[in-house]
Design an enzyme around this catalytic site. Structure first.
Site, PDB file in Angstrom:
ATOM      1  N   ASP A 155      -8.470   4.651   3.924  1.00  0.00           N
ATOM      2  CA  ASP A 155      -7.985   3.666   2.957  1.00  0.00           C
ATOM      3  C   ASP A 155      -9.068   2.716   2.466  1.00  0.00           C
ATOM      4  OD1 ASP A 155      -5.568   2.825   1.560  1.00  0.00           O
ATOM      5  OD2 ASP A 155      -5.880   0.913   2.551  1.00  0.00           O
ATOM      6  N   GLU A 167      -2.517  -5.180  -3.221  1.00  0.00           N
ATOM      7  CA  GLU A 167      -2.785  -6.086  -4.343  1.00  0.00           C
ATOM      8  C   GLU A 167      -2.608  -5.398  -5.694  1.00  0.00           C
ATOM      9  OE1 GLU A 167      -4.612  -5.457  -1.703  1.00  0.00           O
ATOM     10  OE2 GLU A 167      -5.785  -7.184  -1.036  1.00  0.00           O
ATOM     11  N   CYS A 196      -9.918  -4.548  -4.727  1.00  0.00           N
ATOM     12  CA  CYS A 196      -8.910  -5.573  -5.031  1.00  0.00           C
ATOM     13  C   CYS A 196      -9.561  -6.918  -5.363  1.00  0.00           C
ATOM     14  CB  CYS A 196      -7.938  -5.688  -3.865  1.00  0.00           C
ATOM     15  SG  CYS A 196      -7.028  -4.139  -3.616  1.00  0.00           S
ATOM     16  N   HIS A 215      -3.248   0.076  -3.532  1.00  0.00           N
ATOM     17  CA  HIS A 215      -3.425  -0.916  -2.478  1.00  0.00           C
ATOM     18  C   HIS A 215      -2.329  -1.976  -2.654  1.00  0.00           C
ATOM     19  CE1 HIS A 215      -7.762  -0.288  -0.818  1.00  0.00           C
ATOM     20  NE2 HIS A 215      -7.035   0.803  -0.765  1.00  0.00           N
ATOM     21  N   SER A 263      -7.513  -9.547   3.988  1.00  0.00           N
ATOM     22  CA  SER A 263      -8.654  -9.828   3.110  1.00  0.00           C
ATOM     23  C   SER A 263      -8.819  -8.703   2.090  1.00  0.00           C
ATOM     24  CB  SER A 263      -9.927  -9.942   3.968  1.00  0.00           C
ATOM     25  OG  SER A 263     -11.069 -10.025   3.131  1.00  0.00           O
ATOM     26  N   CYS A 271     -10.170  -5.888  -0.263  1.00  0.00           N
ATOM     27  CA  CYS A 271     -11.361  -5.026  -0.313  1.00  0.00           C
ATOM     28  C   CYS A 271     -12.084  -5.262  -1.644  1.00  0.00           C
ATOM     29  CB  CYS A 271     -10.949  -3.565  -0.134  1.00  0.00           C
ATOM     30  SG  CYS A 271     -10.207  -2.820  -1.605  1.00  0.00           S
ATOM     31  N   ASN A 311       0.833  -1.190   0.000  1.00  0.00           N
ATOM     32  CA  ASN A 311       0.000   0.000   0.000  1.00  0.00           C
ATOM     33  C   ASN A 311       0.881   1.259   0.000  1.00  0.00           C
ATOM     34  OD1 ASN A 311      -1.633   2.232   1.237  1.00  0.00           O
ATOM     35  ND2 ASN A 311      -3.199   0.634   1.304  1.00  0.00           N
TER      36      ASN A 311
END
Lengths: 150, 150
Positions: A146, A58, A86, A56, A81, A83, A45
């Site tokens: 975020d 990912e 992503c 982010h 996990s 979002c 991130n």
């Protein structure tokens, strides 16, 4: 998938998360592994570091992997996990697997991905949980920013 | 929302799409407008130009808008129905409205967004359709790469 391999790959994502924290950023890291097990890209991130809300963990790993003709057989490994943003990335590009470090401090779209045929492995990793729990306690407003929570 | 305003805002996204095409890129553009109607950010797909598969029109506009404390009341205007990746972005960050230039050449996640409370306006704009139709006919493999189709 093999849990030992999943944990080995998670170490790469965790390394990224810690690097982000050391830079003063949000400690979420990710890595994209190829069907052959090679590392395609890794990242973390960068909201704080680059003033970039689109970076982010990912998406940073996905970006670092560059253009790919196919994501069949690839695995996105992330400390947290994913979002909806992503998760949407994983679904659109047909990434086959997602390894999630933890889904305790934040529950994103990984159930939705599993419903749509993505293999999802949640590791409940205590280091990932501790990293986020401490960060959220210290920087609640940054964390809310975020994930788009007011 | 007001259709005339939607069309005015679409012109910004279309300008971005054409700029992308002129650069040799995929002609999809987007713009993020604030609750007060001000332009927060604009951008276009940069897969070819930057070798960056994460730079879709919507994510480029979102990125250009920089960090925002809230997306309440904002509108994402895009020349093409948002893919899952970009739909996930809209949902995660609570962007209130999506104006879609066309959903004829590609049908992404805008119905899903409407189900989750996002106001969705599809304009069926003939210029947006023509731009994508011509591009897809000329560069089918590049287009498939951009949406993760093999």
């Amino acid at each position: 998938m093999d849990q030992e391999q999943a944990r080995r790959w998670l170490a790469t994502a965790l390394h990224e998360a810690r690097a982000g924290l050391a830079e003063g950023g949000i400690p979420i890291g990710a890595a994209l592994y190829g069907a052959d097990g090679s590392l395609l890209g890794r990242g973390h991130n960068r909201r704080v570091q680059d003033g970039d809300p689109s970076a982010h963990g990912e998406t940073a790993a996905f970006r670092a992997a560059g253009r790919q003709r196919s994501y069949r057989g690839t695995t996105m490994v992330t400390t947290l996990s994913p979002c909806w943003y992503c998760s949407g990335l994983v679904r659109q590009f047909g990434i086959s697997r997602v390894v999630v470090g933890e889904a305790e401090t934040f529950h994103g779209g990984h159930d939705w991905l599993a419903e749509h045929g993505v293999e999802v492995v949640v590791l409940d990793d205590p280091e990932c949980v501790a990293l986020m729990r401490e960060f959220i306690a210290q920087h609640p407003s940054l964390w809310n920013e975020d994930i788009g929570h007011e």
